[in-house]
Design an enzyme around this catalytic site. Structure first.
Site, mmCIF file in Angstrom:
data_model
loop_
_atom_site.group_PDB
_atom_site.id
_atom_site.type_symbol
_atom_site.label_atom_id
_atom_site.label_comp_id
_atom_site.label_asym_id
_atom_site.label_seq_id
_atom_site.Cartn_x
_atom_site.Cartn_y
_atom_site.Cartn_z
ATOM 1 N N ARG A 126 6.274 -18.757 -72.014
ATOM 2 C CA ARG A 126 7.312 -17.853 -70.912
ATOM 3 C C ARG A 126 8.409 -17.986 -71.649
ATOM 4 O O ARG A 126 9.779 -18.476 -72.079
ATOM 5 C CB ARG A 126 7.224 -18.478 -69.482
ATOM 6 C CG ARG A 126 8.188 -18.349 -68.629
ATOM 7 C CD ARG A 126 8.480 -19.125 -67.715
ATOM 8 N NE ARG A 126 8.622 -20.728 -67.242
ATOM 9 C CZ ARG A 126 9.825 -21.628 -67.528
ATOM 10 N NH1 ARG A 126 11.306 -21.278 -67.753
ATOM 11 N NH2 ARG A 126 9.339 -23.161 -68.002
ATOM 12 N N HIS A 130 11.756 -19.681 -65.505
ATOM 13 C CA HIS A 130 10.581 -19.876 -64.524
ATOM 14 C C HIS A 130 10.191 -19.428 -63.262
ATOM 15 O O HIS A 130 9.062 -18.760 -62.948
ATOM 16 C CB HIS A 130 10.373 -21.237 -64.100
ATOM 17 C CG HIS A 130 9.301 -21.950 -62.923
ATOM 18 N ND1 HIS A 130 7.972 -21.449 -63.248
ATOM 19 C CD2 HIS A 130 9.140 -22.121 -61.997
ATOM 20 C CE1 HIS A 130 7.373 -21.900 -62.348
ATOM 21 N NE2 HIS A 130 8.145 -21.980 -61.418
ATOM 22 N N TYR A 184 17.262 -26.361 -70.570
ATOM 23 C CA TYR A 184 16.332 -27.825 -71.457
ATOM 24 C C TYR A 184 15.157 -27.558 -72.162
ATOM 25 O O TYR A 184 14.272 -27.812 -73.240
ATOM 26 C CB TYR A 184 15.062 -27.834 -69.904
ATOM 27 C CG TYR A 184 14.583 -26.437 -69.225
ATOM 28 C CD1 TYR A 184 13.620 -25.971 -69.485
ATOM 29 C CD2 TYR A 184 15.252 -25.786 -67.912
ATOM 30 C CE1 TYR A 184 12.839 -24.614 -69.220
ATOM 31 C CE2 TYR A 184 14.026 -25.070 -67.690
ATOM 32 C CZ TYR A 184 12.880 -24.964 -68.150
ATOM 33 O OH TYR A 184 12.842 -23.640 -67.624
#
Length: 392
Positions: A286, A290, A299
């Site tokens: 990805r 998200h 993160y």
């Protein structure tokens, strides 16, 4: 074709490692040994655009088919970019991006026959494209003006599912119906690596295997379940979970549109022939957030993202077209022009989507009249009537 070679086995491409963001203090730094096995990865097109063969998944692609796949990838990426832009401009409440996952979706989507039925999550914009759902119809739910925007039976493509993993059970149930009807078709359930840890998905594996249902479980392993990396979810490579339920699993290079096409086509044929389910793990990444409410810089490291950028599915296919001499400046310009025109249609179409009457929220909640719904509807109608006669 030129530049083609045969391989027996290819291993998983390893993204940049060493990120402190993957091992926050107090959560441990040990990687699961099962993930370090370098499992087999089915690949037919290298990141450099070199065509290779796999003995178990042969694929012949004509020049026209290759150009058509390139067009799909480019247009779907543009649809996705417009969805993100519209959300940033306040025209959508949310958008789930597919950036980086185009090959997994287009390859698997083009592997389906018209009578095969797909059950998506909420980011399968590329599969929707392959199933003939107009891109503008994808925006309605994210704009909050409808509950889906298309007829699932018209396109053999179910409505987007927000509840994580529940569509896998729906897919197995539908496949069991197909099986009992004696239809010569298959069903495919899409989900992500995070959803594969949901009970619904694992229960669907149980039912699919027990009833030998004609279903393909297609997991887009994009490495991150929102902010949780895959090594904190699995002790073995994801595709190996299938063996514990009694059906085969395979890992495919999710950034290789040829491999995704060949492997999904074989998995669907496996299901249609009465051999039961198969799990396809599309190993991809990805590239964006998200959803548009997420900030992935919190993160994961830029180095990891950049390592995967080098495996970009569109650039990989373009390199192949160039090597084979079947892509030229005129062709690429025509695709870019079509993408611009599609983007303009999406922007104007989104703004033109009509707002629904507030009272329609009560429609189709229950099949039969319901006292509480009737009371609530009347209350809201009276309330709205106090605003210049706007009964809704």
């Amino acid at each position: 074709m030129t530049g083609r070679r045969a391989v027996e086995k290819s291993t998983t491409p390893t993204p940049a490692s060493g990120s402190t963001k993957r091992a926050p203090q107090g959560r441990g730094t040990r990687r699961n040994p099962g993930l370090d096995e370098e499992p087999q990865l089915i690949q037919l097109l290298t990141p450099a655009g070199e065509r290779i063969d796999h003995p178990d998944y042969p694929l012949e692609v004509t020049p026209q088919e290759a150009r058509s796949l390139y067009r799909d990838l480019v247009l779907v990426r543009r649809v996705d970019a417009e969805g993100t832009a519209l959300q940033r401009q306040g025209e959508l409440g949310l958008w789930a991006s597919l950036l980086g996952q185009e090959a997994a979706q287009i390859g698997s989507g083009r592997a389906m026959r018209p009578d095969d039925f797909a059950f998506p999550t909420y980011r399968e914009h590329g599969v929707a494209w392959c199933k003939g759902v107009p891109p503008i119809n994808l925006l309605g739910m994210f704009r909050g003006v409808n509950n889906g925007g298309w007829d699932p039976n018209e396109h053999n493509f179910n409505l987007y599912t927000i509840v994580i993993g529940s569509q896998a059970l729906h897919a197995v149930g539908y496949a069991m119906g197909v099986q009992r009807d004696g239809a010569d078709s298959a069903v495919i359930a899409y989900f992500g690596d995070g959803a594969s840890s949901q009970g619904d998905v694992l229960e669907s594996f149980v039912f699919g295997a027990s009833y030998n249902a004609p279903v393909v479980f297609f997991c887009q392993n994009n490495q991150w379940a929102i902010s949780e990396p895959v090594e904190r979810q699995f002790r073995v490579p994801l595709y190996k979970r299938a063996a514990g339920f009694g059906f085969p699993g395979v890992r495919v290079d999710g950034n290789d549109v040829f491999a995704c096409l060949a492997v999904t086509r074989a998995a669907l044929a496996h299901a249609r022939s009465g051999q039961g389910p198969m799990l396809v793990e599309a190993y991809t990444y990805r590239m964006g957030a998200h959803t548009t409410s997420d900030d992935p810089t919190k993160y994961r490291d830029d180095e990891e993202v950049e390592a995967w950028r080098q495996k970009d599915p569109i650039q990989r296919l373009r390199a192949y077209l160039d090597k084979e001499g079947i892509g030229d400046a005129e062709f690429y310009a025509s695709v870019d022009k079509e993408a611009d025109e599609l983007a303009a249609q999406i922007r104007s179409g989104c703004l033109a989507l009509p707002d629904p009457s507030p009272l329609t929220m009560f429609d189709h909640v229950y099949a039969d009249p319901h006292a509480q719904i009737t009371e609530d509807r009347a209350f809201l109608a009276d309330y709205l009537a106090g605003f210049d006669g706007q009964e809704g």
